[in-house]
Design a protein around this motif. Structure first.
Motif: not given
Length: 435
Positions: A21, A42, A45-46, A257
């Motif tokens: 992201s 994911d 990170s987002s 993101a």
């Protein structure tokens, strides 16, 4: 001074989903690389970017001291740490997720305040030379620091992906914090290890030496994939240029993101994430739709509202099979059988061993080992002889009582024969003395 920037993130040619992201805006540059597999890197990170981009809302001024600049970065990273902890508490399946992070906060004057944890990197390109600003928190970096391997060897080391520090909501967060004084013309690169893992400093400098931030970002991702990167690739490029902030500049979200808001709106394509560079070399990113960072807080980051994710389904825990007891029984039978074979082999070997010992005052050849276990005799009488201990010297009798180890049955019989001869010799001597 202001920042002129661009950002590109690509799923790559191997991975099915993008776990990187990135965010870049007038005052903030940040890249996070999620780790987790079934635990959804994911999401990590987002979620991190969702927290870190709050730094854009109230940027520090040029008059702010370094401590304030770095304090804001550190607090944002710790908020991210706490948010991940809350997510894991609410959704136990996310246990084990974590993310790297590189954060650069611009004060609007000439400083960038950095926070870093993990193996994503920040570079400075100035006056034709490149310098790595961050220090990887990885196992292979410790080997490099100790002089045990080189940078080139680290790129192919089997444990090159072992991260020692990350934002995970569990372990104490200890980011590296430092300030960089910018000069006009400086170019800053933040990237995930999908780029830095395959492009050395010379190649990075060559790409960063010309073109706009858009061109540099695109070329960095393209070159990473052409160099064989098997990871997601995310590159954020920002130039320090003269002038006031551009009011039309659009902050950008890339990678996971950017995908999260699309999922929440139901617009994300099904199947694997598309790769901008799959199958062509031109690096044209005209199809990239920038995602504005002014997304309502929390939109797209509510895990229960996400549609099923192919990668999550692939790694999701499976319910026990209806016949799990049968597989356990078979495994137990295999283990018992292996132990039985081992025991039988050991017993067979022991019964090929012999030693000379004493039984009821007589020299006896025993078959087996001169030892015993509780409830188990490891030897038995094989041959009795007419050699008695009272007719042997004290020395020989003592040796027999202790047990004389031999290599084979023939050796045992030779030992008994030798003792018999000594017994006869002793008898002859005694008879001669008496006469």
């Amino acid at each position: 001074m202001r920042l002129d920037y661009s950002a590109i993130s690509d799923v790559g040619r191997v991975r099915k989903d993008n776990q990187d992201s990135g965010y870049v805006g007038p005052h903030l540059i940040a890249v996070c690389d999620g780790v987790g597999g079934a635990a959804r890197g994911d999401i990590a990170s987002s979620t991190a970017i969702a927290q870190l981009r709050r730094l854009e809302e109230d940027p520090p001024g040029p008059e702010a001291p370094d401590a304030d600049l770095l304090g804001r970065v550190s607090m944002a990273m710790h908020r991210t740490h706490d948010q991940l902890a809350d997510l894991v508490d609410e959704t136990p399946s996310l246990d084990g997720t974590s993310t790297t992070a590189v954060v650069a906060l611009f004060d609007g004057g000439a400083r960038l305040g950095f926070g870093h944890v993990g193996d994503s990197r920040a570079y400075l390109f100035r006056d034709g030379e490149i310098r790595q600003l961050t220090h990887d928190h990885t196992f292979v970096q410790t080997l490099i620091d100790e002089g045990r391997i080189t940078e080139e060897e680290a790129r192919v080391h089997p444990h090159r992906n072992l991260i020692l520090r990350a934002i995970d909501g569990t372990h104490e967060l200890d980011p590296d914090l430092f300030v960089l004084e910018l000069q006009l013309g400086d170019r800053v690169l933040l990237c995930s290890d999908g780029a830095s893992g395959v492009l050395d400093a010379g190649r990075l400098a060559d790409i960063l030496s010309s073109g706009s931030p858009d061109y540099a970002a695109v070329e960095l991702v393209r070159a990473s994939l052409e160099a064989g990167s098997s990871d997601n690739v995310t590159c954020l490029v920002a130039d320090a240029v003269e002038g006031e902030p551009d009011p039309t500049a659009v902050p950008l979200l890339v990678g996971a993101a950017a995908e999260m808001p699309r999922r929440a709106r139901g617009t994300r394509p099904s199947g694997r994430s598309p790769s901008l560079f799959r199958g062509h070399r031109s690096g044209d990113t005209g199809e990239l739709e920038p995602v504005r960072a002014e997304i309502p807080e929390g939109v797209g980051f509510a895990i229960p509202s996400d549609p099923p994710d192919p990668e999550a389904i692939r790694y999701a825990p499976r319910p026990p099979s209806r016949y799990a007891w049968l597989s356990r029984l078979l495994a137990l039978c295999v283990a018992v059988g292996a132990l039985w074979i081992l025991a039988a082999t050991a017993w067979s070997w022991s019964q090929q061993q012999y030693y000379v010992g004493e039984q009821d005052g007589t020299v006896v050849i025993f078959r087996g080992l001169d030892a015993s276990l509780p409830g188990l005799e490891l030897s038995h009488t094989y041959e009795r002889t007419n050699v008695t201990l009272d007719r042997l010297s004290d020395f020989d009798a003592g040796k027999v009582r202790e047990g004389i180890g031999v290599g084979s049955l023939d050796d045992a019989r030779d030992t008994v024969e030798s003792l018999a001869q000594k017994m006869s010799a002793d008898d002859s001597t005694s008879d001669g003395g008496a006469s």
